[in-house]
Design a protein around this motif. Sequence first.
Motif, PDB file in Angstrom:
ATOM      1  N   TYR A 162      -5.407  -6.314 -15.746  1.00  0.00           N
ATOM      2  CA  TYR A 162      -4.217  -7.022 -15.276  1.00  0.00           C
ATOM      3  C   TYR A 162      -4.367  -7.488 -13.827  1.00  0.00           C
ATOM      4  O   TYR A 162      -3.403  -7.924 -13.214  1.00  0.00           O
ATOM      5  N   GLY A 163      -5.567  -7.370 -13.270  1.00  0.00           N
ATOM      6  CA  GLY A 163      -5.818  -7.835 -11.917  1.00  0.00           C
ATOM      7  C   GLY A 163      -5.360  -6.860 -10.841  1.00  0.00           C
ATOM      8  O   GLY A 163      -5.155  -7.252  -9.705  1.00  0.00           O
ATOM      9  N   GLU A 164      -5.231  -5.586 -11.201  1.00  0.00           N
ATOM     10  CA  GLU A 164      -4.832  -4.575 -10.225  1.00  0.00           C
ATOM     11  C   GLU A 164      -6.075  -3.825  -9.748  1.00  0.00           C
ATOM     12  O   GLU A 164      -6.941  -3.481 -10.548  1.00  0.00           O
ATOM     13  N   CYS A 170      -7.187   2.758   3.260  1.00  0.00           N
ATOM     14  CA  CYS A 170      -8.433   3.353   2.783  1.00  0.00           C
ATOM     15  C   CYS A 170      -9.434   3.351   3.936  1.00  0.00           C
ATOM     16  O   CYS A 170     -10.337   2.512   4.002  1.00  0.00           O
ATOM     17  N   GLU A 171      -9.233   4.271   4.846  1.00  0.00           N
ATOM     18  CA  GLU A 171     -10.103   4.374   6.006  1.00  0.00           C
ATOM     19  C   GLU A 171     -11.239   5.333   5.713  1.00  0.00           C
ATOM     20  O   GLU A 171     -11.083   6.280   4.961  1.00  0.00           O
ATOM     21  N   LYS A 172     -12.365   5.064   6.297  1.00  0.00           N
ATOM     22  CA  LYS A 172     -13.538   5.938   6.241  1.00  0.00           C
ATOM     23  C   LYS A 172     -13.944   6.306   4.806  1.00  0.00           C
ATOM     24  O   LYS A 172     -14.050   7.473   4.449  1.00  0.00           O
ATOM     25  N   LEU A 173     -14.164   5.277   4.008  1.00  0.00           N
ATOM     26  CA  LEU A 173     -14.679   5.493   2.653  1.00  0.00           C
ATOM     27  C   LEU A 173     -16.168   5.793   2.710  1.00  0.00           C
ATOM     28  O   LEU A 173     -16.896   5.247   3.536  1.00  0.00           O
ATOM     29  N   GLU A 174     -16.623   6.644   1.830  1.00  0.00           N
ATOM     30  CA  GLU A 174     -18.003   7.117   1.815  1.00  0.00           C
ATOM     31  C   GLU A 174     -18.633   6.855   0.443  1.00  0.00           C
ATOM     32  O   GLU A 174     -17.999   6.245  -0.423  1.00  0.00           O
ATOM     33  N   LEU A 175     -19.837   7.376   0.265  1.00  0.00           N
ATOM     34  CA  LEU A 175     -20.466   7.346  -1.049  1.00  0.00           C
ATOM     35  C   LEU A 175     -19.566   8.115  -2.017  1.00  0.00           C
ATOM     36  O   LEU A 175     -18.849   9.028  -1.612  1.00  0.00           O
ATOM     37  N   ASN A 176     -19.590   7.741  -3.263  1.00  0.00           N
ATOM     38  CA  ASN A 176     -18.781   8.328  -4.341  1.00  0.00           C
ATOM     39  C   ASN A 176     -17.321   7.891  -4.334  1.00  0.00           C
ATOM     40  O   ASN A 176     -16.545   8.376  -5.148  1.00  0.00           O
ATOM     41  N   SER A 177     -16.925   6.995  -3.419  1.00  0.00           N
ATOM     42  CA  SER A 177     -15.592   6.411  -3.524  1.00  0.00           C
ATOM     43  C   SER A 177     -15.544   5.595  -4.808  1.00  0.00           C
ATOM     44  O   SER A 177     -16.575   5.129  -5.301  1.00  0.00           O
ATOM     45  N   LYS A 233     -10.730   7.783  -2.761  1.00  0.00           N
ATOM     46  CA  LYS A 233     -11.713   8.233  -1.767  1.00  0.00           C
ATOM     47  C   LYS A 233     -12.887   8.971  -2.396  1.00  0.00           C
ATOM     48  O   LYS A 233     -13.972   8.985  -1.850  1.00  0.00           O
ATOM     49  N   ASN A 234     -12.667   9.587  -3.562  1.00  0.00           N
ATOM     50  CA  ASN A 234     -13.767  10.266  -4.252  1.00  0.00           C
ATOM     51  C   ASN A 234     -13.404  10.452  -5.726  1.00  0.00           C
ATOM     52  O   ASN A 234     -12.310  10.095  -6.149  1.00  0.00           O
ATOM     53  N   ARG A 235     -14.309  11.030  -6.478  1.00  0.00           N
ATOM     54  CA  ARG A 235     -14.147  11.177  -7.929  1.00  0.00           C
ATOM     55  C   ARG A 235     -12.993  12.083  -8.330  1.00  0.00           C
ATOM     56  O   ARG A 235     -12.433  11.940  -9.405  1.00  0.00           O
ATOM     57  N   THR A 236     -12.661  13.050  -7.490  1.00  0.00           N
ATOM     58  CA  THR A 236     -11.631  14.025  -7.863  1.00  0.00           C
ATOM     59  C   THR A 236     -10.234  13.638  -7.374  1.00  0.00           C
ATOM     60  O   THR A 236      -9.255  14.263  -7.760  1.00  0.00           O
ATOM     61  N   GLU A 237     -10.148  12.636  -6.538  1.00  0.00           N
ATOM     62  CA  GLU A 237      -8.854  12.198  -6.000  1.00  0.00           C
ATOM     63  C   GLU A 237      -7.977  11.645  -7.131  1.00  0.00           C
ATOM     64  O   GLU A 237      -8.435  10.860  -7.943  1.00  0.00           O
ATOM     65  N   LYS A 238      -6.725  12.073  -7.159  1.00  0.00           N
ATOM     66  CA  LYS A 238      -5.801  11.626  -8.213  1.00  0.00           C
ATOM     67  C   LYS A 238      -4.959  10.417  -7.771  1.00  0.00           C
ATOM     68  O   LYS A 238      -4.500   9.648  -8.605  1.00  0.00           O
ATOM     69  N   ARG A 239      -4.736  10.273  -6.469  1.00  0.00           N
ATOM     70  CA  ARG A 239      -3.924   9.156  -5.964  1.00  0.00           C
ATOM     71  C   ARG A 239      -4.815   8.146  -5.261  1.00  0.00           C
ATOM     72  O   ARG A 239      -5.676   8.514  -4.478  1.00  0.00           O
ATOM     73  N   ASN A 240      -4.570   6.879  -5.548  1.00  0.00           N
ATOM     74  CA  ASN A 240      -5.338   5.839  -4.873  1.00  0.00           C
ATOM     75  C   ASN A 240      -4.879   5.712  -3.420  1.00  0.00           C
ATOM     76  O   ASN A 240      -3.724   5.973  -3.102  1.00  0.00           O
ATOM     77  N   CYS A 241      -5.797   5.320  -2.553  1.00  0.00           N
ATOM     78  CA  CYS A 241      -5.478   5.229  -1.125  1.00  0.00           C
ATOM     79  C   CYS A 241      -4.967   3.852  -0.726  1.00  0.00           C
ATOM     80  O   CYS A 241      -4.353   3.717   0.332  1.00  0.00           O
TER      81      CYS A 241
END
Length: 166
Positions: free
Chosen positions: A70-72, A56-63, A77-85
Amino acid sequence: MKVKPVLILILILTLLSCNFSKKPEKLPKTEQYEKLIGKWKVINSNFLPFEHISYCEKLELNSIFEFNEYGELKIYKNRTEKRNCNGNQKFWIDKNEIIVFESDFGFPYEILKLTSDSLKIKTERIPKYLYERMTIQNAIEFTNEKIEFIKENGIIITLEKTKNVG
């Protein structure tokens, strides 16, 4: 290459001993966890872009930081991203820190504020991209004002809990 029957038997017994249907354990129902569980949007940071360990490099506002029961931990990177980084990461709270753990290493975020709708955390992590101009020759004395700022202040990230992130 032939596989020996003994190895096949060991593999079968190992698989049978694994309980794949076992659900992961839920976190304790403490006040801190109750407040933390959910999706959080980054609304402010004293340093941008910041980094979260494991891709998760270069995270910005709205991340988005998502803490589940379950502790996960999943970071988008943003609101529309479907896959976690980030990779497969677990978290837990230890006093005034959120400890994030992945595979064989862990790292903390200091909790500066945690309410039911506001989270302020601090990290000392210096983003890798700040070292792009570092060479073997200048490694010992390499620094710049951004690195010095983080060493002195840390990176303070302010998040707000979101109801609907999609």
